[in-house]
Design a protein around this motif. Structure first.
Motif, PDB file in Angstrom:
ATOM      1  N   GLU A  49       1.156  -0.980   0.194  1.00 23.07           N
ATOM      2  CA  GLU A  49       0.392  -0.033  -0.039  1.00 23.07           C
ATOM      3  C   GLU A  49       0.641   1.036  -0.013  1.00 23.07           C
ATOM      4  OE1 GLU A  49      -1.127  -1.228   4.313  1.00 23.07           O
ATOM      5  OE2 GLU A  49      -1.413   0.959   4.274  1.00 23.07           O
ATOM      6  N   LEU A 113      -2.040  24.675  -6.184  1.00 23.53           N
ATOM      7  CA  LEU A 113      -1.650  24.322  -7.328  1.00 23.53           C
ATOM      8  C   LEU A 113      -3.475  23.609  -6.363  1.00 23.53           C
ATOM      9  CD1 LEU A 113       0.776  23.564  -9.109  1.00 23.53           C
ATOM     10  CD2 LEU A 113      -0.852  25.720 -10.025  1.00 23.53           C
ATOM     11  N   ASN A 114      -3.289  23.684  -5.505  1.00 27.84           N
ATOM     12  CA  ASN A 114      -5.138  23.403  -5.084  1.00 27.84           C
ATOM     13  C   ASN A 114      -5.093  21.834  -5.392  1.00 27.84           C
ATOM     14  OD1 ASN A 114      -6.343  24.832  -3.734  1.00 27.84           O
ATOM     15  ND2 ASN A 114      -7.380  26.307  -5.372  1.00 27.84           N
ATOM     16  N   PRO A 116      -5.262  18.956  -3.989  1.00 24.39           N
ATOM     17  CA  PRO A 116      -5.426  17.757  -2.172  1.00 24.39           C
ATOM     18  C   PRO A 116      -4.661  16.561  -2.128  1.00 24.39           C
ATOM     19  CG  PRO A 116      -7.712  16.899  -3.890  1.00 24.39           C
ATOM     20  CD  PRO A 116      -6.333  18.125  -4.568  1.00 24.39           C
ATOM     21  N   ARG A 568       0.954  -1.863  13.646  1.00 28.51           N
ATOM     22  CA  ARG A 568       0.540  -0.918  13.503  1.00 28.51           C
ATOM     23  C   ARG A 568      -1.527  -0.821  14.409  1.00 28.51           C
ATOM     24  NH1 ARG A 568       0.189   0.950   7.266  1.00 28.51           N
ATOM     25  NH2 ARG A 568      -0.862  -1.311   7.080  1.00 28.51           N
ATOM     26  N   HIS A 576      -4.835   5.829  20.566  1.00 24.23           N
ATOM     27  CA  HIS A 576      -6.059   6.262  20.884  1.00 24.23           C
ATOM     28  C   HIS A 576      -6.294   5.815  22.903  1.00 24.23           C
ATOM     29  CE1 HIS A 576      -7.097   7.345  17.193  1.00 24.23           C
ATOM     30  NE2 HIS A 576      -6.676   5.687  16.432  1.00 24.23           N
TER      31      HIS A 576
ATOM     32  N   ARG B 302      -8.946   2.796   6.135  1.00 26.92           N
ATOM     33  CA  ARG B 302      -7.369   2.774   6.398  1.00 26.92           C
ATOM     34  C   ARG B 302      -7.824   4.403   7.064  1.00 26.92           C
ATOM     35  NH1 ARG B 302      -3.574   5.583   2.835  1.00 26.92           N
ATOM     36  NH2 ARG B 302      -3.389   7.104   4.829  1.00 26.92           N
ATOM     37  N   ASP B 303      -7.013   4.468   7.915  1.00 23.50           N
ATOM     38  CA  ASP B 303      -6.539   5.251   9.478  1.00 23.50           C
ATOM     39  C   ASP B 303      -5.780   6.103   9.268  1.00 23.50           C
ATOM     40  OD1 ASP B 303      -4.860   4.078  10.069  1.00 23.50           O
ATOM     41  OD2 ASP B 303      -5.851   3.406  11.869  1.00 23.50           O
ATOM     42  N   GLU B 304      -5.672   7.168   9.745  1.00 22.21           N
ATOM     43  CA  GLU B 304      -4.019   8.199   9.530  1.00 22.21           C
ATOM     44  C   GLU B 304      -2.835   7.571   9.507  1.00 22.21           C
ATOM     45  OE1 GLU B 304      -5.172   8.526  13.706  1.00 22.21           O
ATOM     46  OE2 GLU B 304      -6.045   8.047  12.086  1.00 22.21           O
ATOM     47  N   ILE B 305      -2.259   6.124  10.098  1.00 22.12           N
ATOM     48  CA  ILE B 305      -0.806   5.656   9.360  1.00 22.12           C
ATOM     49  C   ILE B 305      -1.381   4.521   8.809  1.00 22.12           C
ATOM     50  CG2 ILE B 305      -0.550   5.679  11.259  1.00 22.12           C
ATOM     51  CD1 ILE B 305      -1.149   3.337  12.735  1.00 22.12           C
ATOM     52  N   GLY B 306      -2.433   4.171   7.586  1.00 16.47           N
ATOM     53  CA  GLY B 306      -2.637   3.548   6.376  1.00 16.47           C
ATOM     54  C   GLY B 306      -3.457   2.526   6.662  1.00 16.47           C
ATOM     55  N   ASN B 307      -3.369   1.609   6.302  1.00 15.16           N
ATOM     56  CA  ASN B 307      -4.563   1.027   4.966  1.00 15.16           C
ATOM     57  C   ASN B 307      -4.784   0.060   6.054  1.00 15.16           C
ATOM     58  OD1 ASN B 307      -6.665  -0.396   3.357  1.00 15.16           O
ATOM     59  ND2 ASN B 307      -5.088  -1.879   2.979  1.00 15.16           N
ATOM     60  N   THR B 337     -10.045   5.500  15.291  1.00 20.74           N
ATOM     61  CA  THR B 337     -10.725   6.272  13.517  1.00 20.74           C
ATOM     62  C   THR B 337     -10.634   5.915  13.320  1.00 20.74           C
ATOM     63  OG1 THR B 337      -8.208   7.346  14.411  1.00 20.74           O
ATOM     64  CG2 THR B 337     -10.128   8.933  15.875  1.00 20.74           C
ATOM     65  N   TYR B 405     -11.541  23.918  -1.761  1.00 15.93           N
ATOM     66  CA  TYR B 405     -11.325  23.769  -3.239  1.00 15.93           C
ATOM     67  C   TYR B 405     -10.111  22.709  -3.105  1.00 15.93           C
ATOM     68  CZ  TYR B 405     -11.005  29.134  -2.947  1.00 15.93           C
ATOM     69  OH  TYR B 405     -11.868  30.384  -2.760  1.00 15.93           O
ATOM     70  N   SER B 406     -10.107  21.564  -4.442  1.00 17.42           N
ATOM     71  CA  SER B 406      -9.758  20.962  -4.376  1.00 17.42           C
ATOM     72  C   SER B 406      -9.419  20.347  -6.279  1.00 17.42           C
ATOM     73  CB  SER B 406     -10.159  19.869  -4.344  1.00 17.42           C
ATOM     74  OG  SER B 406     -11.014  19.299  -4.709  1.00 17.42           O
ATOM     75  N   TYR B 407      -8.396  19.917  -6.312  1.00 17.68           N
ATOM     76  CA  TYR B 407      -8.131  19.836  -8.254  1.00 17.68           C
ATOM     77  C   TYR B 407      -8.575  21.014  -8.952  1.00 17.68           C
ATOM     78  CZ  TYR B 407      -8.195  14.636  -6.471  1.00 17.68           C
ATOM     79  OH  TYR B 407      -8.077  13.596  -5.891  1.00 17.68           O
ATOM     80  N   LEU B 408      -7.172  21.965  -8.772  1.00 25.66           N
ATOM     81  CA  LEU B 408      -6.983  22.841  -9.739  1.00 25.66           C
ATOM     82  C   LEU B 408      -8.623  24.485  -9.637  1.00 25.66           C
ATOM     83  CD1 LEU B 408      -5.685  21.348 -12.777  1.00 25.66           C
ATOM     84  CD2 LEU B 408      -3.779  22.491 -10.693  1.00 25.66           C
ATOM     85  N   ASP B 409      -8.989  24.101  -8.356  1.00 19.24           N
ATOM     86  CA  ASP B 409      -9.855  24.983  -8.505  1.00 19.24           C
ATOM     87  C   ASP B 409      -9.251  26.315  -8.549  1.00 19.24           C
ATOM     88  OD1 ASP B 409     -11.450  22.840  -8.430  1.00 19.24           O
ATOM     89  OD2 ASP B 409     -12.642  23.508  -6.217  1.00 19.24           O
ATOM     90  N   VAL B 410     -10.250  27.219  -8.932  1.00 23.94           N
ATOM     91  CA  VAL B 410      -9.450  28.870  -9.032  1.00 23.94           C
ATOM     92  C   VAL B 410     -10.762  29.127  -8.491  1.00 23.94           C
ATOM     93  CG1 VAL B 410     -10.098  31.039 -10.616  1.00 23.94           C
ATOM     94  CG2 VAL B 410      -9.123  28.634 -11.270  1.00 23.94           C
TER      95      VAL B 410
END
Lengths: 782, 474
Positions: A49, A113-114, A116, A568, A576, B302-307, B337, B405-410
């Protein structure tokens, strides 16, 4: 890349078209090489992954997260209180910031550049991106030495060399990932400056060196290798103003810039790793002066002056060297850091610093690891060295010197195989390209002879045209590599002579260079097979050997893929379900991961800067339960984490690392003695094991209630039943064990309340106090 | 323990009764002559959520005026934990009987005293004429109303909880006849308050029948019983719905999950958990079921440390079920979480309405089954360039707009944010967001990229044709 303008348009319209076509082809090939370099490193993402790998990358990731969240100024001033409790660590001043800043900049650019992308994603893919950059830099460097063909070959080889893949698969977010690019690029700029004598490239070179200093401690390799090469050039009489331009600005600007990096600071002028460059700097100036005076004076007068200067100069030199030696000798570590010393004296680390010796990547490599990491390149290198000597130029002598030093260093430490890899790739690229050009030229020649000879008389036109074309090619190469180069001028003169002589006796000349047709075809086929073998090996190494992230393990059994995600699981549990300020003690290997994934304060981590602190934890792990509890309690520890592989057969667990804890602990606290843990010099935890071993904290925490799983207590890693099977813990309690028992977390029990009216016997209390007094050395924090 | 708690309860009862009667004297709604002929209260305590089914047969006295609403009363604690109230009215006779849903609103009446019952009024579709009778079915759910006792248990113990309620129906009306049933998950009932007549049959306790109760009467009861069902509580859930008119809806759900039952205390032994799964950690849970829409694709967990590698997805044409396991089994008081993300085909959820506007039709609540969501935020990110968003939700939510905003939004994407507290499975009802969108905006970003590449080439060509060197080369 080979711009069409650069190549001389001697051949007219057709030739120009060919050059343009060649340029486009070259650019396209480079693009494909970049794609290969990037995509061969994605096996880890596809098979596992998109996750950060191993240990050090987790620290770098955490630093990058901090940088992206708090900005650059906060980063420089970051005092991290999550690690080395209670000491803490000044992160901003003790890390090489290159990698972090690179990834942070990429992330910032993408987000402005937005687009994300998370910091993690950027970190995971930094290494593959920089591998592509490194292969392009290799192309440039090799092109400087031996022309476009060799450059492309070397770039293609470097794109998939296993040694480099092992450090730069997606997710392996470590300093080396960007440092190898910086290393090659610095070398390229040095060679480029050497070939052109341009101050522009010299300045770029200093900047590139600065980037390298930012990225990796291995920059000392550059600042020692380049002086060595300069010295070599001077000794072999190759001094030129270009050499001066290439070296002098690098030392001055480079040292100034290097001193800007907080982690280097005044080390850039005060440690002996850098002294060689200053010495060579002085020598270079002396030599430059000598050449200048030589130009001014008549040969006879010069001889007189020479003897005078040499006698005075030698005396001064000796004095300076004596002072330097005295300075170096007076400092405790002889002015060298431990890691550098272990480079010069391979036995140094194992003798004096067990922490350095305990790291597997600091061990000397074995022969199979050479075959594994550079594969067929090991056989091609000698050919590359030979072709570097025909003819020897400044650039090619640099390649040879780079290779020789890199071979030495790789022999000292497995980890430095990484420095050898680019040198090996460049020389193999040169070798292969030379062989290919010889073989294809002879095929071409034989073919043309076959076509033109058979119908009519041996006309002069056909061989001449072919020699012309080869001559043009040669000239192209030469003019691209070094238009102002002295030897190349000589070569060109020679070429002209050759060309003149060719028309007189073409056949004899050609026979010397030309191989029989069948042999050439065979040779090419064999080379292609060799290349194919290399590619297959590289892909295998990338897919199977070097892609495992090591925090998630998999095993393939008959009923499918089995995933061991215990690390993990434990870190998530810690993050937690424990208090934010709880301190977790574990062996230092897991320090970075605990701070990054569980966000808990650790006592020691992989930075290993404080041997005493690590020794304290080692002592606690190798002490009996009560003594260990006291040490941990004095360090404010609430949880103890151990890694145990005995249930599922995970070999790199804490029991296998335990002897290092004993050694490192014993190095500082002499009451821990290694022989107490060994039975007849053998390390074992079965019934034969010593009582000290069976009563130490590590044994107890790993094997607590282990016997109840199968009734016998059979350890799958060690392959025998454990020695002490039924025991209770009095000062620790199990609070969490992961699914496969790979990580076990224990909590220190709180101190017992003193029961009123039921005080301990005075004798016992006197005894404990005396042991406390005696055991003061045992616990440095009391 | 028990007598003591009973005694305290008795005093509390007295107090409540006094207050209730005081309230009834002071601020009762104007008498509209409604009285409850018979009431049946069925309390389902089998899960972590308390479900109460109330069947009220009300009649309007012949002398009074028409009544357009019926009031329901709750104690202040109940109102705090009240997640949803639904009422239906049985219409028609016998075979043609149909249940018509009625709307409910919080009544402003009688909220002056701090302990006074809070009133909700059920608005009748057709007013109740004097002398008529009708039957109302009311369902309400209470979250966090089961109090674990003991509050901390070890791994081998099972979880016991208290439930507090009244034996008689709390109502602003005169109740002629009333009965209360309490259903529990198992036969293990430690204790229950007796308010005669009280009978127990297996896992069910019956209070009543009580006759002729005065308005606002309250007889507190306490039930102490075993409940080992997973007390999964989502403390915070953020659902982000991103619409792309190129054909995809991406949903990302971030969960903060907690085991809301009795806190785990002391040792956690994996050995016992694995070797004796039935007794060890009976109240813990290790997997959850997520019900997703059909034709879901690219599901991740997933969580913040991976799948997180332990999940199974089953799909068929009607629904998709994702079975997930947190990284570790959750014992009382443990947190975890995680994030679930998935894509949905656009044509299944976004439609064009008759007036030319588009609307997205999605389910509101949490796709986890049998869980309570304390704090739910739904963010609907509309495509760049959409205007006049208008959410339509069948219940009260907090609403506001923001820009993301995401993906090149103006210019950024309009985002509709809906917030609701105390959400249960009954809230999984469709809601709509209407917006205006011109498809030409879909081309904005590709055109931007094309022009950027074009500019790059133009710049490169210009660079190659310019001589920037200071010295002219001859």
């Amino acid at each position: 890349m080979a711009e069409p303008e650069v190549s001389p348009a001697a051949a007219g319209g057709g030739g120009q078209l060919r050059n343009v076509f060649g340029g486009v082809l070259c650019a396209f090939t480079l693009l494909l090489i970049g794609v290969v370099a990037f995509s061969i490193r994605l096996f880890s993402v596809i098979k596992y992954e998109s996750v950060i790998h191993e240990f050090d990358p987790y620290f770098n990731f955490r630093v990058t997260q901090f940088l992206s969240k708090n900005g650059i100024y906060e980063f420089w001033n970051w005092f991290d209180d999550r690690t080395w409790y209670p000491l803490g660590r000044v992160i901003g001043g003790t890390v090489y910031p290159g990698l972090t800043l690179t990834a942070g900049t990429i992330w910032w650019l993408l987000n402005s550049l937005n687009i994300p992308l998370s910091v993690e994603t950027v970190c995971v893919f930094t290494a593959p991106i920089f591998s592509a950059n490194a292969s392009w830099a290799t192309y440039l460097l090799t092109k400087e030495a031996k022309g476009t063909g060799a450059g492309l070959m070397a770039a293609a080889i470097l794109a998939m060399v296993p040694s480099y893949i092992s450090r730069s698969v997606a997710g392996s977010y470590d300093n080396e990932a960007v440092a190898i690019f910086a290393l090659i690029f610095t070398f390229y700029l040095y060679v480029k400056t050497l070939n052109t004598g341009s101050l522009f490239y010299a300045t770029l070179n200093a900047l590139s060196y600065f980037y390298m200093v930012c990225s990796w401690g291995g920059y000392t390799f550059i600042i020692n290798l380049i002086p060595m090469h300069v010295l070599l050039c001077i000794v072999t009489g190759r001094y030129s103003s270009r050499l001066y331009i290439a070296y002098a600005p690098l030392v001055i600007l480079g040292t100034l810039l290097a001193a800007l990096v907080p982690v280097v600071g005044f080390n850039a002028v005060m440690t002996s790793e850098h002294f060689a460059s200053f010495l060579v700097f002085i020598i270079l100036h002396v030599v430059a002066l000598v050449y200048y005076i030589k130009g001014l004076l008549t040969p006879r007068l010069f001889k007189v002056a020479m003897t005078l200067v040499i006698s005075v100069g030698l005396a001064v030199c000796f004095a300076v060297v004596a002072i330097l030696v005295a300075l170096v000798a007076s400092s405790p570590t002889k002015g060298w850091s431990g890691r550098s010393l272990s480079l010069l004296d391979p036995t140094y680390a194992s003798k004096y610093i067990p922490i350095i010796a305990s790291v597997s990547e600091h061990q000397p490599p074995t022969w199979p690891s050479y075959f594994m990491d550079i594969n067929v390149l090991a056989f091609l290198i000698p050919a590359g060295i030979i072709s570097c000597f025909l003819p020897l130029s400044d650039a090619s002598s640099f390649m040879v010197l780079y290779l020789v030093t890199a071979v030495y260093f790789s022999g000292v430490m497995v980890r430095l195989m990484l420095v050898l890899a680019p040198a090996a790739c460049i020389l193999s690229g040169i070798a292969l390209s030379e062989v290919f050009s010889v073989l294809t030229r002879s095929i071409k020649f034989q073919l043309s002879k076959f076509f033109y000879d058979s119908p009519t008389s041996p006309g002069d036109s056909s061989p001449e045209s072919s020699t012309n074309s080869t001559k043009n090619e040669n000239r192209n190469e030469k003019s691209e590599t070094a238009p102002k180069e002295k030897p190349s001028k000589k070569n060109r003169k020679k070429e002209k002579e050759v060309a003149e002589s060719v028309s007189v006796k073409p056949k004899k000349e050609k026979r010397l260079l030309v191989l029989p047709f069948e042999l050439s075809v065979m040779g090419i086929l064999l080379l292609i097979v060799l290349g194919g073998f290399y590619v297959v090996h590289c892909v295998w190494a990338a897919a199977e050997a070097y892609s495992a992230p090591s925090i998630v393990l998999t095993s393939r059994s008959r009923d499918g893929l089995h995933v061991f995600d215990d690390f993990r699981e434990a870190y998530a549990w810690l993050s937690h379900n424990t208090d934010v300020d709880d301190k977790v003690a574990s062996w230092w290997d897991y320090g970075y991961q605990t701070t990054a994934m569980a966000n808990r304060t650790v006592i020691v981590d992989n930075n290993t800067w404080n041997n005493t602190h690590i020794a304290t934890v080692g002592t606690a792990m190798s002490s009996p339960e009560k003594a260990a509890w006291e040490i941990f309690n004095s360090l404010d520890v609430k949880y103890v984490l151990v890694v145990f592989g005995g249930l599922v057969g995970y070999p790199s667990d804490d029991i296998n690392k335990f002897l290092w804890m004993v050694r490192i602990g014993g190095g500082v606290f002499p009451h821990i003695k290694e022989p107490d843990y060994l039975r007849d010099g053998q390390y074992r935890v079965d019934a034969q094991a010593t009582p000290t071993m069976l009563n130490c904290l590590m044994y107890k925490l790993c094997y607590y209630r282990f016997v109840e799983t199968d009734g016998k207590g059979f350890d799958k890693v060690r392959g025998y039943e454990i020695g002490k099977k039924h025991f209770k813990l009095t000062h620790f309690e199990e609070v969490f064990t992961t699914h496969h028992w790979m990580v076990r977390i224990y909590k220190l029990k709180p101190q017992k309340n003193r029961v009123r009216g039921k005080l301990k016997k005075p004798k016992a209390s006197a005894k404990t106090s005396s042991t406390l007094a005696a055991g003061q050395k045992k616990n440095p924090w009391q | 323990m028990l007598p003591l708690s009973l005694r305290t309860l008795a005093t509390r009862t007295l107090l409540l009764l006094v207050i209730a009667s005081a309230v009834s004297c002071s601020s009762l709604p104007p008498e509209d002559g409604i009285r409850v002929v018979s009431a049946e209260k069925r309390i389902d305590l089998t899960g972590p959520i308390v479900k109460v089914f109330l069947t009220l047969k009300v009649e309007n006295t012949p002398t009074a005026s028409e009544a357009s609403r019926v009031l329901l009363a709750f104690t202040p604690t109940e109102v705090q934990h009240l997640s949803i109230v639904k009422a239906t009215r049985a219409e028609g006779k016998r075979k043609k009987k149909a249940f018509v849903p009625l709307s409910i609103e919080a009544s402003e009446l009688a909220t002056t005293a701090p302990d006074a019952p809070r009133l909700y009024s059920v608005l009748l579709s057709t007013p109740l004429k004097p002398g008529d009778a009708t039957t109302l079915e009311v369902l309400y759910m209470l979250t966090h109303s089961l109090e674990p006792f003991p509050a901390e248990i070890s791994q081998s113990e099972s979880q016991l909880v208290y439930y507090r309620d009244s034996a008689v129906l709390l109502s602003p009306y005169y109740v002629l006849e009333q009965v209360t049933y309490i259903k529990m998950p198992s036969n293990r009932i430690e204790s229950f308050t007796r308010v005669d007549p009280t009978t127990r049959a297996g896992s069910e306790v019956k209070y009543g029948t009580y006759n002729n109760q005065m308005p606002n009467s309250y007889l507190p009861i306490l039930v102490h019983y075993e409940n080992n069902r997973p007390f999964a509580v989502v403390e915070e859930l953020v659902r982000k719905v991103e619409i792309s008119h190129w054909g995809n809806i991406q949903i990302t759900e971030q969960y903060k999950l907690k085991h809301g039952g009795a806190r785990h205390k002391g040792v956690f032994s994996r050995l016992e958990y694995q070797s004796r799964p039935s007794v060890s950690g009976a109240s813990s849970f290790k997997n959850l079921l997520v019900r997703l829409p059909p034709r879901v694709h690219s599901v991740y967990y997933r969580d913040e440390i991976g799948n997180i590698s332990s999940s199974h997805l089953r799909t068929d044409s009607h629904k998709s079920e994702l079975e997930i396991e947190p990284r570790y089994p959750l014992f009382g008081g443990w947190h975890c979480t995680f994030t679930i993300g998935y894509g949905l085909p656009l044509q299944d959820f976004v439609f064009e309405s008759v007036d030319g506007r588009r609307y997205i039709n999605l389910t509101f609540g949490c796709p986890l089954l049998d869980t309570v969501v304390d704090d739910l935020t739904v963010k609907v990110v509309l495509p760049e360039g959409s205007k006049n968003p208008q959410p339509v939700v069948p219940f009260v939510t907090e609403k506001h707009l923001e820009t993301s905003y995401s993906y090149l939004d103006v210019v950024g994407r309009t985002t509709v944010v809906l917030k609701k507290k105390n959400v249960v499975g009954e809230h999984n009802v469709p809601f709509q967001v209407y917006y205006e969108f011109n498809p030409i905006f879909m081309l904005a970003e590709p055109l931007m990229l094309i022009s950027a590449v074009l500019l790059f080439f133009v710049a490169f060509i210009a660079y190659l044709h310019m001589d920037l060197s200071i010295r002219k080369s001859s």
